[in-house]
Design an enzyme around this catalytic site. Sequence first.
Site, PDB file in Angstrom:
ATOM      1  N   HIS A   1      47.776  16.618  62.508  1.00  0.00           N
ATOM      2  CA  HIS A   1      48.218  17.431  63.812  1.00  0.00           C
ATOM      3  C   HIS A   1      49.747  17.654  64.041  1.00  0.00           C
ATOM      4  O   HIS A   1      50.460  16.686  64.670  1.00  0.00           O
ATOM      5  CB  HIS A   1      47.594  16.759  64.919  1.00  0.00           C
ATOM      6  CG  HIS A   1      47.342  17.630  66.252  1.00  0.00           C
ATOM      7  ND1 HIS A   1      46.275  17.885  67.063  1.00  0.00           N
ATOM      8  CD2 HIS A   1      48.265  18.217  66.896  1.00  0.00           C
ATOM      9  CE1 HIS A   1      46.626  18.746  67.971  1.00  0.00           C
ATOM     10  NE2 HIS A   1      47.623  18.931  67.977  1.00  0.00           N
TER      11      HIS A   1
ATOM     12  N   PHE B   1      55.170  22.764  63.636  1.00  0.00           N
ATOM     13  CA  PHE B   1      56.340  22.919  63.174  1.00  0.00           C
ATOM     14  C   PHE B   1      56.965  24.308  63.675  1.00  0.00           C
ATOM     15  O   PHE B   1      58.130  24.741  63.249  1.00  0.00           O
ATOM     16  CB  PHE B   1      56.105  23.203  61.674  1.00  0.00           C
ATOM     17  CG  PHE B   1      56.110  21.621  60.844  1.00  0.00           C
ATOM     18  CD1 PHE B   1      56.290  20.503  61.740  1.00  0.00           C
ATOM     19  CD2 PHE B   1      55.993  21.681  59.404  1.00  0.00           C
ATOM     20  CE1 PHE B   1      56.393  19.254  60.992  1.00  0.00           C
ATOM     21  CE2 PHE B   1      55.984  20.490  58.895  1.00  0.00           C
ATOM     22  CZ  PHE B   1      55.980  19.010  59.477  1.00  0.00           C
ATOM     23  N   ARG B   2      56.203  24.733  64.649  1.00  0.00           N
ATOM     24  CA  ARG B   2      57.207  25.719  65.547  1.00  0.00           C
ATOM     25  C   ARG B   2      57.684  27.196  64.782  1.00  0.00           C
ATOM     26  O   ARG B   2      58.376  28.091  65.317  1.00  0.00           O
ATOM     27  CB  ARG B   2      58.209  25.270  66.087  1.00  0.00           C
ATOM     28  CG  ARG B   2      58.023  24.316  66.965  1.00  0.00           C
ATOM     29  CD  ARG B   2      57.045  24.356  68.123  1.00  0.00           C
ATOM     30  NE  ARG B   2      56.708  23.168  69.094  1.00  0.00           N
ATOM     31  CZ  ARG B   2      55.807  22.956  69.611  1.00  0.00           C
ATOM     32  NH1 ARG B   2      54.561  23.848  69.576  1.00  0.00           N
ATOM     33  NH2 ARG B   2      55.874  22.064  70.552  1.00  0.00           N
TER      34      ARG B   2
ATOM     35  N   ASN C   1      49.840  27.290  67.127  1.00  0.00           N
ATOM     36  CA  ASN C   1      50.456  28.122  68.215  1.00  0.00           C
ATOM     37  C   ASN C   1      51.756  28.262  68.149  1.00  0.00           C
ATOM     38  O   ASN C   1      52.752  27.985  68.959  1.00  0.00           O
ATOM     39  CB  ASN C   1      50.225  27.138  69.478  1.00  0.00           C
ATOM     40  CG  ASN C   1      50.806  25.649  69.424  1.00  0.00           C
ATOM     41  OD1 ASN C   1      51.089  25.369  68.194  1.00  0.00           O
ATOM     42  ND2 ASN C   1      51.270  24.966  70.517  1.00  0.00           N
TER      43      ASN C   1
ATOM     44  N   HIS D   1      40.987  21.400  70.970  1.00  0.00           N
ATOM     45  CA  HIS D   1      42.077  20.754  72.011  1.00  0.00           C
ATOM     46  C   HIS D   1      40.832  20.793  73.270  1.00  0.00           C
ATOM     47  O   HIS D   1      40.772  21.585  74.067  1.00  0.00           O
ATOM     48  CB  HIS D   1      43.008  21.736  72.250  1.00  0.00           C
ATOM     49  CG  HIS D   1      43.890  21.321  73.153  1.00  0.00           C
ATOM     50  ND1 HIS D   1      45.215  20.839  73.126  1.00  0.00           N
ATOM     51  CD2 HIS D   1      43.829  21.071  74.594  1.00  0.00           C
ATOM     52  CE1 HIS D   1      45.886  20.470  74.097  1.00  0.00           C
ATOM     53  NE2 HIS D   1      45.011  20.787  75.271  1.00  0.00           N
TER      54      HIS D   1
ATOM     55  N   HIS E   1      43.777  14.601  69.423  1.00  0.00           N
ATOM     56  CA  HIS E   1      44.368  13.759  70.313  1.00  0.00           C
ATOM     57  C   HIS E   1      43.294  13.298  71.652  1.00  0.00           C
ATOM     58  O   HIS E   1      43.692  13.591  72.816  1.00  0.00           O
ATOM     59  CB  HIS E   1      45.610  14.453  71.095  1.00  0.00           C
ATOM     60  CG  HIS E   1      45.387  16.070  71.305  1.00  0.00           C
ATOM     61  ND1 HIS E   1      44.578  16.566  72.154  1.00  0.00           N
ATOM     62  CD2 HIS E   1      46.159  17.022  71.213  1.00  0.00           C
ATOM     63  CE1 HIS E   1      44.461  17.945  72.409  1.00  0.00           C
ATOM     64  NE2 HIS E   1      45.658  18.164  71.576  1.00  0.00           N
TER      65      HIS E   1
ATOM     66  N   ASP F   1      50.453  14.887  66.833  1.00  0.00           N
ATOM     67  CA  ASP F   1      50.425  15.842  67.764  1.00  0.00           C
ATOM     68  C   ASP F   1      52.167  16.206  67.953  1.00  0.00           C
ATOM     69  O   ASP F   1      52.515  16.323  69.182  1.00  0.00           O
ATOM     70  CB  ASP F   1      49.955  15.544  69.216  1.00  0.00           C
ATOM     71  CG  ASP F   1      49.819  16.872  69.921  1.00  0.00           C
ATOM     72  OD1 ASP F   1      50.320  18.080  69.312  1.00  0.00           O
ATOM     73  OD2 ASP F   1      49.573  17.099  71.225  1.00  0.00           O
TER      74      ASP F   1
ATOM     75  N   HIS G   1      60.229  20.013  71.379  1.00  0.00           N
ATOM     76  CA  HIS G   1      60.560  20.956  72.461  1.00  0.00           C
ATOM     77  C   HIS G   1      62.291  20.615  72.846  1.00  0.00           C
ATOM     78  O   HIS G   1      62.808  19.546  72.819  1.00  0.00           O
ATOM     79  CB  HIS G   1      60.171  20.666  73.778  1.00  0.00           C
ATOM     80  CG  HIS G   1      58.636  21.014  73.683  1.00  0.00           C
ATOM     81  ND1 HIS G   1      58.058  22.405  73.762  1.00  0.00           N
ATOM     82  CD2 HIS G   1      57.517  20.277  74.042  1.00  0.00           C
ATOM     83  CE1 HIS G   1      56.887  22.637  73.765  1.00  0.00           C
ATOM     84  NE2 HIS G   1      56.319  21.228  73.912  1.00  0.00           N
TER      85      HIS G   1
ATOM     86  N   GLY H   1      54.641  17.828  75.619  1.00  0.00           N
ATOM     87  CA  GLY H   1      54.594  17.702  74.124  1.00  0.00           C
ATOM     88  C   GLY H   1      55.817  16.634  73.909  1.00  0.00           C
ATOM     89  O   GLY H   1      56.626  16.563  74.557  1.00  0.00           O
TER      90      GLY H   1
END
Length: 426
Positions: free
Chosen positions: A60, A63-64, A94, A178, A231, A304, A308, A323
Amino acid sequence: MDLLIKEVHVIDPKNKVDSVLDVSIRKGKIAELKKGLEANGSAIIQGKALHLLPGLIDLHVHFREPGFEQKETIVSGAHAALKGGVTAVVTMPNTNPPCDHQSVIDNIIRKAREVPLHIFPSGTISKERAGKELSEMADLKRAGIWAVSDDGNWVEDSLLMRRAMDYAAMLDLLVITHAEDHRLRASGVMNEGLMSTKLGLHGMPNACEDIAVLRDVELARLTGARLHVAHLSTKGALEIVRRAKKEGLAVTCEVTPHHFSLTDELLVHYDTNFKMHPPLRTEEDRAALIEGFRDGTVDAIATDHAPHTEEEKMQEFQDAPPGVIGLETSLAVSLTELYHKKVISLGELVKKMSWRPAEILKLPAGFGEIKVGKSASLALVDLNHEWVVQKEGFISKSKNSCFIGKKLKGRVLATVCDSKLWKWEK
Ligand code: DOR
């Protein structure tokens, strides 16, 4: 590069190896595994008093990329993973655009080929993770996904989730939930309880998670899909998973290092590095998770890892994004809290961070083990090295760790992934 790791304590629970050996790595594969090996031109690493683990597998991470490269990229995320001894990850979908189309997955896989880490992307359950319409799961599977999830969102529509699980079962894809009832969460930004009352912040009750896990377990029963609870953070949800396992359902779960080691008491300073979804819970929940490690209900440790930027995290508590990062501290926190405190053995801990995640994802043989002939993914660890987590020490693009300032015991000294070696400064 060819490598010989001398006199290292090898821990490989899958193959029941727990002894001091020499490990020879040639052309990116484990060539030999026995005492008294000669270097024959290989570079030598002295492994005395150190442990060698299979490269860790994190089910989980975020890597954006694409869309939020200011927080993390596939390249920066890969290096953060390697620094934590992690050699394989499942990336969450996401992104922007989200991983709901073959082209996005193609792109991630192309980029992933250029980094020295094994990346297994997940795709979304629903288009745009909006919970209205199913993604083209078969196309996504053809493109190379290993799991589906709307991570960050729970699929509220039970019929849609049933259909998703039907398809996932047909395609043998893992469904990662989730589990969080958003309607019930309402405007909650932390765990609902004494602390949220004291701090004057809106809370979200444990029931948000318990209800969602219960529904998804029932849908796993109905459809036969493989369900993995991401999670997991509450006593109630753990009990539901425990029962499901007893009933023989294909239900597994992961717990993050922050949920098994921290509680909502830490929010007293309104530090947004303690804000995440699901939130830090009470000591009662944390103790239940620890019990879940002891009795084997918890299958895996996953981070997770949710980077940010500092600017985002500098906002008021209720406005900051949820996060925390975790890849560079997961093994050290797990060793400190689970191994050194004698909750579980080293073999059990390693299993939950390598072999078991490989099984859950149905990865090919070689992942989560140290075996002659298989590719070399390894973490060289000093179990007793004590260090304090420093913000400046992170190589992730983001620094939003909830462990900054914490003293940990156990450190990754080097990581091998296929034919590459990284040595990390203490
Ligand atoms: O805290 C979280 N942050 N939980 C999630 O499930 C999503 C993640 C993110 O993407 O930032």
